[in-house]
Enzyme design. Structure first.
Site, PDB file in Angstrom:
ATOM      1  N   ARG A  86       9.368  -6.728   6.967  1.00 47.57           N
ATOM      2  CA  ARG A  86       9.275  -7.623   8.131  1.00 47.57           C
ATOM      3  C   ARG A  86      10.500  -8.520   8.230  1.00 47.57           C
ATOM      4  NH1 ARG A  86       4.345 -10.944   7.320  1.00 47.57           N
ATOM      5  NH2 ARG A  86       4.951 -10.590   5.174  1.00 47.57           N
TER       6      ARG A  86
ATOM      7  N   ASN B 189       1.924  -7.660   9.525  1.00 53.28           N
ATOM      8  CA  ASN B 189       1.209  -6.760   8.613  1.00 53.28           C
ATOM      9  C   ASN B 189      -0.184  -6.503   9.160  1.00 53.28           C
ATOM     10  OD1 ASN B 189       3.217  -6.442   6.676  1.00 53.28           O
ATOM     11  ND2 ASN B 189       2.447  -8.056   5.359  1.00 53.28           N
TER      12      ASN B 189
END
Length: 95
Positions: free
Chosen positions: A24, A42
Site C-alpha cells: 500500500r 487491505n
C-alpha cells in the site's frame, strides 16, 4: 485535465501476497508521483483494493505498474474496473 485525458476513476482489486509487505505504501508513492488521488485498502480476504482518481493516462500508468511485477510482495492478478470520476479524495490514503 489537459493532456492527461479526461478525469476517471480506476478501481483495481489486487490478489497475491500484497498485505504486510509495503504494497500500500508503494502504491501510494506511485499514485502521488502520477498526480492521482485515492486510497489503497487491505480487504479481509487478503486482497488490496486500489481506488485512484485523476487523468486517464495517469490511472492507466498506475494499472500498468500494479500489473508489472515491480511491486513489493507478489501480485497474482489485478482486476480493474473503470468508472466515472467522483472527486471524493484529497491526497492518497493507506487504509
Amino acid at each position: 485535465m489537459g493532456a492527461d485525458g479526461e478525469p476517471v476513476r480506476l478501481t483495481a482489486w489486487v490478489r497475491g501476497r500484497v498485505q504486510g509487505v509495503g504494497f500500500r505504501w508503494w502504491t501510494r508513492a506511485r499514485a502521488l508521483e502520477l498526480g492521482l488521488t485515492g486510497a489503497a485498502t487491505n480487504l479481509a480476504d487478503g486482497r488490496v483494493e486500489v481506488v485512484a482518481e485523476g487523468g486517464r493516462d495517469g490511472c492507466a500508468r498506475l494499472l500498468e505498474l500494479l500489473e508489472g511485477g515491480g511491486t513489493p510482495g507478489r501480485v497474482d492478478s489485478v482486476v480493474p474496473r473503470w468508472g466515472e470520476y467522483r472527486g471524493s479524495f484529497t491526497g492518497f490514503a493507506e487504509r
